[in-house]
Write a protein that holds these residues in place. Structure first.
Motif, PDB file in Angstrom:
ATOM      1  N   LEU A  21       0.828  -1.203   0.000  1.00  0.00           N
ATOM      2  CA  LEU A  21       0.000   0.000   0.000  1.00  0.00           C
ATOM      3  C   LEU A  21       0.867   1.259   0.000  1.00  0.00           C
ATOM      4  O   LEU A  21       0.539   2.248  -0.674  1.00  0.00           O
ATOM      5  N   ALA A  22       1.962   1.223   0.745  1.00  0.00           N
ATOM      6  CA  ALA A  22       2.894   2.362   0.724  1.00  0.00           C
ATOM      7  C   ALA A  22       3.521   2.520  -0.655  1.00  0.00           C
ATOM      8  O   ALA A  22       3.725   3.648  -1.141  1.00  0.00           O
ATOM      9  N   LEU A  23       3.817   1.404  -1.320  1.00  0.00           N
ATOM     10  CA  LEU A  23       4.363   1.467  -2.676  1.00  0.00           C
ATOM     11  C   LEU A  23       3.348   2.074  -3.639  1.00  0.00           C
ATOM     12  O   LEU A  23       3.706   2.877  -4.515  1.00  0.00           O
ATOM     13  N   LEU A  24       2.069   1.722  -3.496  1.00  0.00           N
ATOM     14  CA  LEU A  24       1.028   2.313  -4.335  1.00  0.00           C
ATOM     15  C   LEU A  24       0.960   3.825  -4.142  1.00  0.00           C
ATOM     16  O   LEU A  24       0.782   4.584  -5.108  1.00  0.00           O
ATOM     17  N   ALA A  25       1.075   4.263  -2.886  1.00  0.00           N
ATOM     18  CA  ALA A  25       1.053   5.711  -2.621  1.00  0.00           C
ATOM     19  C   ALA A  25       2.246   6.404  -3.274  1.00  0.00           C
ATOM     20  O   ALA A  25       2.111   7.482  -3.874  1.00  0.00           O
ATOM     21  N   LEU A  26       3.431   5.801  -3.185  1.00  0.00           N
ATOM     22  CA  LEU A  26       4.624   6.385  -3.800  1.00  0.00           C
ATOM     23  C   LEU A  26       4.488   6.441  -5.320  1.00  0.00           C
ATOM     24  O   LEU A  26       4.836   7.456  -5.960  1.00  0.00           O
ATOM     25  N   LEU A  27       3.964   5.372  -5.909  1.00  0.00           N
ATOM     26  CA  LEU A  27       3.768   5.357  -7.356  1.00  0.00           C
ATOM     27  C   LEU A  27       2.752   6.417  -7.786  1.00  0.00           C
ATOM     28  O   LEU A  27       2.866   7.000  -8.872  1.00  0.00           O
ATOM     29  N   GLY A  28       1.750   6.689  -6.930  1.00  0.00           N
ATOM     30  CA  GLY A  28       0.787   7.738  -7.240  1.00  0.00           C
ATOM     31  C   GLY A  28       1.429   9.116  -7.280  1.00  0.00           C
ATOM     32  O   GLY A  28       1.101   9.951  -8.136  1.00  0.00           O
ATOM     33  N   VAL A  29       2.357   9.354  -6.364  1.00  0.00           N
ATOM     34  CA  VAL A  29       3.074  10.638  -6.359  1.00  0.00           C
ATOM     35  C   VAL A  29       3.932  10.769  -7.618  1.00  0.00           C
ATOM     36  O   VAL A  29       3.970  11.825  -8.272  1.00  0.00           O
ATOM     37  N   ALA A  68       7.974   6.419 -19.222  1.00  0.00           N
ATOM     38  CA  ALA A  68       7.967   6.266 -17.761  1.00  0.00           C
ATOM     39  C   ALA A  68       6.560   6.020 -17.239  1.00  0.00           C
ATOM     40  O   ALA A  68       6.364   5.213 -16.317  1.00  0.00           O
ATOM     41  N   ARG A  69       5.555   6.691 -17.816  1.00  0.00           N
ATOM     42  CA  ARG A  69       4.166   6.458 -17.373  1.00  0.00           C
ATOM     43  C   ARG A  69       3.718   5.039 -17.693  1.00  0.00           C
ATOM     44  O   ARG A  69       2.970   4.431 -16.921  1.00  0.00           O
ATOM     45  N   SER A  70       4.184   4.495 -18.819  1.00  0.00           N
ATOM     46  CA  SER A  70       3.833   3.110 -19.166  1.00  0.00           C
ATOM     47  C   SER A  70       4.411   2.126 -18.142  1.00  0.00           C
ATOM     48  O   SER A  70       3.730   1.206 -17.680  1.00  0.00           O
ATOM     49  N   VAL A  71       5.674   2.341 -17.768  1.00  0.00           N
ATOM     50  CA  VAL A  71       6.292   1.477 -16.756  1.00  0.00           C
ATOM     51  C   VAL A  71       5.579   1.636 -15.421  1.00  0.00           C
ATOM     52  O   VAL A  71       5.355   0.654 -14.680  1.00  0.00           O
ATOM     53  N   LEU A  72       5.176   2.865 -15.121  1.00  0.00           N
ATOM     54  CA  LEU A  72       4.509   3.132 -13.851  1.00  0.00           C
ATOM     55  C   LEU A  72       3.144   2.448 -13.781  1.00  0.00           C
ATOM     56  O   LEU A  72       2.752   1.914 -12.731  1.00  0.00           O
ATOM     57  N   VAL A  73       2.419   2.457 -14.900  1.00  0.00           N
ATOM     58  CA  VAL A  73       1.122   1.771 -14.935  1.00  0.00           C
ATOM     59  C   VAL A  73       1.303   0.278 -14.693  1.00  0.00           C
ATOM     60  O   VAL A  73       0.533  -0.355 -13.961  1.00  0.00           O
ATOM     61  N   TRP A  74       2.340  -0.307 -15.314  1.00  0.00           N
ATOM     62  CA  TRP A  74       2.618  -1.730 -15.077  1.00  0.00           C
ATOM     63  C   TRP A  74       2.954  -1.987 -13.604  1.00  0.00           C
ATOM     64  O   TRP A  74       2.476  -2.963 -13.007  1.00  0.00           O
ATOM     65  N   ALA A  75       3.779  -1.129 -13.017  1.00  0.00           N
ATOM     66  CA  ALA A  75       4.160  -1.307 -11.613  1.00  0.00           C
ATOM     67  C   ALA A  75       2.948  -1.172 -10.694  1.00  0.00           C
ATOM     68  O   ALA A  75       2.805  -1.929  -9.719  1.00  0.00           O
ATOM     69  N   ALA A  78       0.966  -4.425 -10.937  1.00  0.00           N
ATOM     70  CA  ALA A  78       1.613  -5.535 -10.225  1.00  0.00           C
ATOM     71  C   ALA A  78       1.466  -5.377  -8.715  1.00  0.00           C
ATOM     72  O   ALA A  78       1.156  -6.340  -7.997  1.00  0.00           O
ATOM     73  N   ALA A  79       1.683  -4.156  -8.202  1.00  0.00           N
ATOM     74  CA  ALA A  79       1.581  -3.931  -6.751  1.00  0.00           C
ATOM     75  C   ALA A  79       0.153  -4.115  -6.258  1.00  0.00           C
ATOM     76  O   ALA A  79      -0.082  -4.720  -5.202  1.00  0.00           O
ATOM     77  N   SER A  80      -0.831  -3.625  -7.016  1.00  0.00           N
ATOM     78  CA  SER A  80      -2.222  -3.758  -6.581  1.00  0.00           C
ATOM     79  C   SER A  80      -2.684  -5.206  -6.636  1.00  0.00           C
ATOM     80  O   SER A  80      -3.436  -5.656  -5.767  1.00  0.00           O
ATOM     81  N   ALA A  81      -2.240  -5.955  -7.655  1.00  0.00           N
ATOM     82  CA  ALA A  81      -2.599  -7.378  -7.721  1.00  0.00           C
ATOM     83  C   ALA A  81      -1.990  -8.150  -6.552  1.00  0.00           C
ATOM     84  O   ALA A  81      -2.619  -9.045  -5.979  1.00  0.00           O
ATOM     85  N   ARG A  82      -0.766  -7.788  -6.175  1.00  0.00           N
ATOM     86  CA  ARG A  82      -0.112  -8.481  -5.061  1.00  0.00           C
ATOM     87  C   ARG A  82      -0.796  -8.168  -3.734  1.00  0.00           C
ATOM     88  O   ARG A  82      -1.008  -9.071  -2.914  1.00  0.00           O
ATOM     89  N   VAL A  83      -1.180  -6.919  -3.528  1.00  0.00           N
ATOM     90  CA  VAL A  83      -1.851  -6.586  -2.273  1.00  0.00           C
ATOM     91  C   VAL A  83      -3.240  -7.217  -2.223  1.00  0.00           C
ATOM     92  O   VAL A  83      -3.710  -7.634  -1.153  1.00  0.00           O
ATOM     93  N   THR A 131      -7.274  -3.537  -7.540  1.00  0.00           N
ATOM     94  CA  THR A 131      -6.611  -3.326  -8.823  1.00  0.00           C
ATOM     95  C   THR A 131      -7.211  -2.179  -9.628  1.00  0.00           C
ATOM     96  O   THR A 131      -6.570  -1.678 -10.549  1.00  0.00           O
ATOM     97  N   GLY A 132      -8.441  -1.768  -9.302  1.00  0.00           N
ATOM     98  CA  GLY A 132      -9.079  -0.702 -10.054  1.00  0.00           C
ATOM     99  C   GLY A 132      -9.309   0.566  -9.261  1.00  0.00           C
ATOM    100  O   GLY A 132      -8.801   1.642  -9.608  1.00  0.00           O
ATOM    101  N   TYR A 133     -10.029   0.441  -8.148  1.00  0.00           N
ATOM    102  CA  TYR A 133     -10.447   1.641  -7.428  1.00  0.00           C
ATOM    103  C   TYR A 133      -9.329   2.253  -6.591  1.00  0.00           C
ATOM    104  O   TYR A 133      -9.121   3.469  -6.608  1.00  0.00           O
TER     105      TYR A 133
END
Length: 452
Positions: A21-29, A68-75, A78-83, A131-133
């Protein structure tokens, strides 16, 4: 029912999800920064293209931002599916642990079908949430802030319009979300009821066939499935209408910014690059909010299941045996205005019953009427919400439950084989038998014999 977009109980119950969840927040920034960088580079590239030359630095920056945005969307995916996988596994383990902790009486009270639906279809619906919301929820905070800051530096009047119109989307989304939440709760209740009834019917299929009641139960399942279909269509109708409202509000908000910018550009009061930057960034400010609003409805079933799973798995454990008064099995068994209420239903309401020594009592009712809950109360697996159960004048909530259960012989609906010897003792005295039956439907009679 929890109405918050994120349940803080999740962080305490599933510590393994905190890192993701912290990784998702960082990726959002990081995504917010890339949105601004991409729009800035594209505005500079288009502005120079109108002059007949190519800004190679701007082109390189634009291509790098897109990559970079394409790589970020993939990341993020992956992070949301894992959580999502981590949370579902942890909640299923908690539910199974709660069943083992509370015992069969708790399972009967909460209904096995409801728990089976929750652990299966219910928790699987969390995929749409994580993975979506949830990623869109993070972006709906970081991207508007970054866009507002960049637009304010370029054209403060456009930033003011964006700041005034941005709150309209969450306000309308909340108003429509309350309606969707109520509809989703009705849909979930119907699905749980359907799952529980179907489970009971399959378990008692031989009995149904023997008594010629199979067709009647088939019709009942068909009616319940039709009710669930109707509730689902009502939920989808609200979701589609809310998406239309959010799109309309966002489009009008963008127009409020674009029209003044175009007029000022034609009048020479605004530079071309600045106008392009504002026009490129303004839709990006509303996009995450619109996407979060539309995906919120898709995740409503998962949110409802999440709230129920956290509530059930965290509920107080069944009363364990403790040093208290030992009930006398030769005395009266009394249910005094007993009510058993759960999160979404009431299993028993204001039940009063007296069973005298030597009496044989048959309690008959359809599936879900509360017969198993009554036995759970008698065995001490279920605690009354109001009222009390006494044996020989001793309240079972204050009794030595281990000693009381040693006086009780329980014959369940389905036999269980144990890897142990069977010791049978009878001291004589009073015998009380309680039989529970579903007339003409699934369950065979169930008998509890109290010996003293």
């Amino acid at each position: 029912m929890n109405r918050r977009p994120f349940d803080p109980r999740l962080l305490h119950r599933v510590p393994a999800a905190r890192r993701d969840l912290a990784l998702l927040a960082l990726l959002g920034v990081l995504a917010a920064g890339l949105v601004v960088a991409q729009a800035t580079a594209l505005a500079a590239l288009l502005a120079t293209a109108f002059t007949g030359r190519l800004d190679r630095v701007a082109l390189t920056g634009f291509v790098a931002a897109v990559a970079a945005r394409s790589v970020l969307v993939w990341a993020q995916g992956a992070a949301s599916a894992r959580v999502a996988a981590t949370v579902k596994a942890a909640l299923r383990a908690d539910l199974l642990g709660a069943v083992a902790r509370h015992g069969p009486g708790w399972v009967a009270g909460q209904r096995a079908g409801q728990l089976a639906t929750l652990a299966g279809r219910g928790l699987d619906a969390l995929d749409a949430y994580f993975t979506g919301y949830l990623p869109q929820l993070v972006l709906s905070v970081t991207v508007p802030v970054a866009v507002l800051g960049r637009v304010f530096l370029a054209d403060w009047s456009s930033a003011v319009i964006i700041a005034l119109t941005l709150p309209l989307i969450p306000i309308f989304g909340a108003l429509l979300g309350w309606q969707a939440q109520a509809a989703t709760e009705r849909q979930w209740r119907r699905l749980s009821r359907l799952g529980g009834h179907f489970l009971d019917m399959v378990a008692g299929l031989p009995t149904l066939r023997a008594f010629g009641r199979a067709q009647a139960q088939t019709d009942a399942v068909r009616r319940m499935a039709d009710g669930h279909r109707t509730a689902t269509m009502k939920t989808l109708r609200i979701a589609f209408l809310s998406a239309l409202v959010l799109e309309l509000v966002a489009t009008l908000s963008v127009a409020l910014v674009a029209v003044p910018v175009g007029i000022r550009l034609l009048g020479g009061g605004l530079a071309l690059q600045t106008a392009l930057l504002v026009l490129l960034l303004t839709p990006e400010a509303y996009l995450p909010l619109r996407a979060a609003g539309s995906r919120f409805h898709a995740s409503m079933e998962g949110l409802t299941a999440l709230d129920e799973a956290l509530t059930l798995s965290a509920s107080a454990p069944a009363p364990a045996g403790h040093a208290g008064a030992l009930p006398d099995g030769r005395g009266e068994i009394r249910f005094e205005s007993v009510t058993v209420a759960y999160e979404r239903t009431t299993a028993l309401r204001d039940v009063s019953l007296t069973i005298r020594p030597g009496e044989r009592i048959a309690i008959i009712g359809p599936s879900g009427a509360g017969k198993s809950t009554l036995l759970g109360l008698l065995l001490g697996f279920v605690t009354p919400t109001t009222g009390r159960v006494t044996v020989g004048g001793v309240d079972l909530t204050e009794a030595d439950l281990d000693g009381w259960r040693r006086q009780v012989a329980w014959v369940p609906q389905r036999a269980h084989l144990f890897a142990a010897s069977l010791a049978w003792g009878h001291e004589g005295g009073n015998n009380v038998s309680v039989e529970l039956a579903n007339p003409g439907v699934a369950d065979a009679p169930l008998t509890v014999t109290v010996t003293g």
